[in-house]
Design an enzyme around this catalytic site. Structure first.
Site, PDB file in Angstrom:
ATOM      1  N   SER A   1       0.879  -1.183   0.000  1.00 35.82           N
ATOM      2  CA  SER A   1       0.000   0.000   0.000  1.00 35.82           C
ATOM      3  C   SER A   1       0.909   1.223   0.000  1.00 35.82           C
ATOM      4  CB  SER A   1      -0.855  -0.005   1.277  1.00 35.82           C
ATOM      5  OG  SER A   1      -1.500   1.244   1.463  1.00 35.82           O
TER       6      SER A   1
ATOM      7  N   LYS B   1       2.129  -3.091   6.624  1.00 33.60           N
ATOM      8  CA  LYS B   1       2.488  -2.816   5.223  1.00 33.60           C
ATOM      9  C   LYS B   1       3.967  -2.397   5.103  1.00 33.60           C
ATOM     10  CE  LYS B   1      -1.535  -3.741   3.313  1.00 33.60           C
ATOM     11  NZ  LYS B   1      -1.702  -4.924   2.442  1.00 33.60           N
TER      12      LYS B   1
ATOM     13  N   TYR C   1      -2.148  -1.458  10.460  1.00 36.80           N
ATOM     14  CA  TYR C   1      -2.100  -1.591   8.995  1.00 36.80           C
ATOM     15  C   TYR C   1      -0.784  -1.034   8.450  1.00 36.80           C
ATOM     16  CZ  TYR C   1      -3.914  -1.238   4.157  1.00 36.80           C
ATOM     17  OH  TYR C   1      -4.110  -1.361   2.800  1.00 36.80           O
TER      18      TYR C   1
HETATM   19  P1  NAD Z   1     -11.394  -6.398   0.023  1.00 39.81           P
HETATM   20  O1  NAD Z   1     -11.988  -6.272   1.386  1.00 39.81           O
HETATM   21  O2  NAD Z   1     -12.231  -6.114  -1.185  1.00 39.81           O
HETATM   22  O3  NAD Z   1     -10.736  -7.855  -0.174  1.00 39.81           O
HETATM   23  C1  NAD Z   1      -9.996  -8.468   0.834  1.00 39.81           C
HETATM   24  C2  NAD Z   1      -9.878  -9.935   0.514  1.00 39.81           C
HETATM   25  O4  NAD Z   1      -9.144 -10.571   1.566  1.00 39.81           O
HETATM   26  C3  NAD Z   1     -11.235 -10.643   0.443  1.00 39.81           C
HETATM   27  O5  NAD Z   1     -11.193 -11.652  -0.558  1.00 39.81           O
HETATM   28  C4  NAD Z   1     -11.345 -11.297   1.826  1.00 39.81           C
HETATM   29  O6  NAD Z   1     -12.206 -12.428   1.869  1.00 39.81           O
HETATM   30  C5  NAD Z   1      -9.896 -11.669   2.048  1.00 39.81           C
HETATM   31  N1  NAD Z   1      -9.587 -11.924   3.454  1.00 39.81           N
HETATM   32  C6  NAD Z   1      -9.781 -11.133   4.522  1.00 39.81           C
HETATM   33  N2  NAD Z   1      -9.390 -11.750   5.646  1.00 39.81           N
HETATM   34  C7  NAD Z   1      -8.914 -12.966   5.269  1.00 39.81           C
HETATM   35  C8  NAD Z   1      -8.368 -14.064   5.965  1.00 39.81           C
HETATM   36  N3  NAD Z   1      -8.224 -14.060   7.305  1.00 39.81           N
HETATM   37  N4  NAD Z   1      -8.004 -15.154   5.264  1.00 39.81           N
HETATM   38  C9  NAD Z   1      -8.157 -15.197   3.909  1.00 39.81           C
HETATM   39  N5  NAD Z   1      -8.672 -14.177   3.210  1.00 39.81           N
HETATM   40  C10 NAD Z   1      -9.045 -13.084   3.870  1.00 39.81           C
HETATM   41  O7  NAD Z   1     -10.120  -5.439   0.066  1.00 39.81           O
HETATM   42  P2  NAD Z   1      -9.147  -4.869  -1.073  1.00 39.81           P
HETATM   43  O8  NAD Z   1      -9.255  -3.394  -1.010  1.00 39.81           O
HETATM   44  O9  NAD Z   1      -9.327  -5.570  -2.362  1.00 39.81           O
HETATM   45  O10 NAD Z   1      -7.747  -5.244  -0.421  1.00 39.81           O
HETATM   46  C11 NAD Z   1      -6.851  -6.171  -0.963  1.00 39.81           C
HETATM   47  C12 NAD Z   1      -5.438  -5.812  -0.556  1.00 39.81           C
HETATM   48  O11 NAD Z   1      -5.116  -4.536  -1.108  1.00 39.81           O
HETATM   49  C13 NAD Z   1      -5.247  -5.686   0.957  1.00 39.81           C
HETATM   50  O12 NAD Z   1      -4.000  -6.235   1.327  1.00 39.81           O
HETATM   51  C14 NAD Z   1      -5.243  -4.180   1.175  1.00 39.81           C
HETATM   52  O13 NAD Z   1      -4.509  -3.823   2.304  1.00 39.81           O
HETATM   53  C15 NAD Z   1      -4.569  -3.712  -0.103  1.00 39.81           C
HETATM   54  N6  NAD Z   1      -4.816  -2.302  -0.434  1.00 39.81           N
HETATM   55  C16 NAD Z   1      -6.064  -1.848  -0.644  1.00 39.81           C
HETATM   56  C17 NAD Z   1      -6.239  -0.511  -0.963  1.00 39.81           C
HETATM   57  C18 NAD Z   1      -7.595   0.074  -1.212  1.00 39.81           C
HETATM   58  O14 NAD Z   1      -7.692   1.305  -1.334  1.00 39.81           O
HETATM   59  N7  NAD Z   1      -8.651  -0.707  -1.338  1.00 39.81           N
HETATM   60  C19 NAD Z   1      -5.142   0.341  -1.046  1.00 39.81           C
HETATM   61  C20 NAD Z   1      -3.875  -0.180  -0.821  1.00 39.81           C
HETATM   62  C21 NAD Z   1      -3.714  -1.504  -0.523  1.00 39.81           C
END
Ligand code: NAD
Length: 260
Positions: free
Chosen positions: A142, A159, A155
């Site tokens: 991130s 990260k 978080y």
């Molecule tokens: P999301 O909530 O849409 O998806 C998260 C996924 O992780 C889902 O499939 C969920 O079922 C799975 N998950 C959660 N806990 C779990 C566990 N204990 N075991 C197995 N699976 C699990 O979120 P997203 O925004 O798509 O996030 C995905 C990644 O991207 C994360 O690591 C997040 O930190 C990172 N990220 C997101 C953003 C953003 O703005 N959305 C920005 C930077 C980084």
């Protein structure tokens, strides 16, 4: 480009992970999906990806906070697919609270799911990748792996840790044909971020649209969300021959957030 290869994408039942799985399947990779959600929706995703791309798609619901479940998932992939060629460490959760109110249980869960799981998956796949002389490890970190901001202690600690792990993995695999890189997205409108939009809307009495606009414009000079599909494209690039000598990198995809 990835025909005959297998990709494990953790947390691929939603958001960014799902889009990366779709991109890799589109390039011909067999996919091991992982994550939580209603069984019928996961099965619909699994069969759609398989049929649309003519690849094998399996699902393992391993909890990324459970080291034994992670080990069993990787072992199962080895049995079914002959191993994992592309590992995308993407599963993640968020909790927003000031330090003095931050629940210890949420700290532990975030460190386990967002950071420690990446160590476990990596340590289980890396020897086989090195032996094959090719592998791709992509850690979805991130912008919060590069900079801090308030109320996200766990978080941001996790990260930053993922970026450290990315560097070590890249160094330990440097001569082996394996690369390891981190993608550092800015805001992406997924369920994880919609919760933060909802909190802002409630706190300031804003509409959903205005809360989204303010969230993005506060941090991202481009004033646009990054899309999951764009991150799928970046993951594909990291799997391509053009990225053979790109390793140990933390790549912001953030609308110039960290350029400020
Ligand atoms: P999301 O909530 O849409 O998806 C998260 C996924 O992780 C889902 O499939 C969920 O079922 C799975 N998950 C959660 N806990 C779990 C566990 N204990 N075991 C197995 N699976 C699990 O979120 P997203 O925004 O798509 O996030 C995905 C990644 O991207 C994360 O690591 C997040 O930190 C990172 N990220 C997101 C953003 C953003 O703005 N959305 C920005 C930077 C980084």
């Amino acid at each position: 480009m990835l025909a005959g290869k297998t990709a494990l994408v953790t947390g691929s039942t939603s958001g960014i992970g799902q889009a990366i799985a779709e991109a890799l399947a589109g390039a011909g990779a067999n996919i091991l999906l992982n994550g939580f959600g209603p069984a019928d929706e996961i099965e619909a995703l699994r069969s759609r990806l398989a049929e649309a791309n003519g690849v094998e798609v399996a699902y393992d619901g391993a909890d990324m906070s459970d080291a034994d479940a992670i080990e069993a998932m990787v072992a199962g992939a080895k049995e079914r697919f002959g191993g994992i060629d592309v590992l995308v460490n993407n599963a993640g959760i968020q909790h927003v609270a000031p330090l003095e109110e931050f629940p210890t249980e949420r700290w532990d869960a975030i460190i386990a799911i967002n950071l420690t799981s990446c160590f476990h998956t990596t340590r289980h796949v890396v020897a086989d990748m090195k032996a094959k002389g090719w592998g791709r490890i992509i850690n979805v970190a991130s912008v919060h792996g590069l900079i801090g901001s308030i109320h996200k202690a766990a978080y941001i600690a996790a990260k930053h840790g993922v970026i450290g792990l990315t560097k070590v993995t890249a160094l330990e695999t440097a001569t082996s044909g394996v690369t390891c890189n981190a993608i550092c997205p800015g805001w992406v409108l997924t369920p994880l971020v919609q919760k933060q939009v909802d909190a802002k809307a409630a706190e300031k009495g804003l509409s959903n649209e205005e809360a989204k606009r303010q969230l993005v414009c506060e941090r991202m000079p481009t004033e646009r969300f990054v899309t999951p599909e764009q991150l799928g494209g970046v993951a594909l690039f990291l799997c391509s021959p053009a990225a053979d000598n790109t390793t140990g990198v933390s790549l912001p995809v953030d609308g110039a957030w960290v350029a400020q």
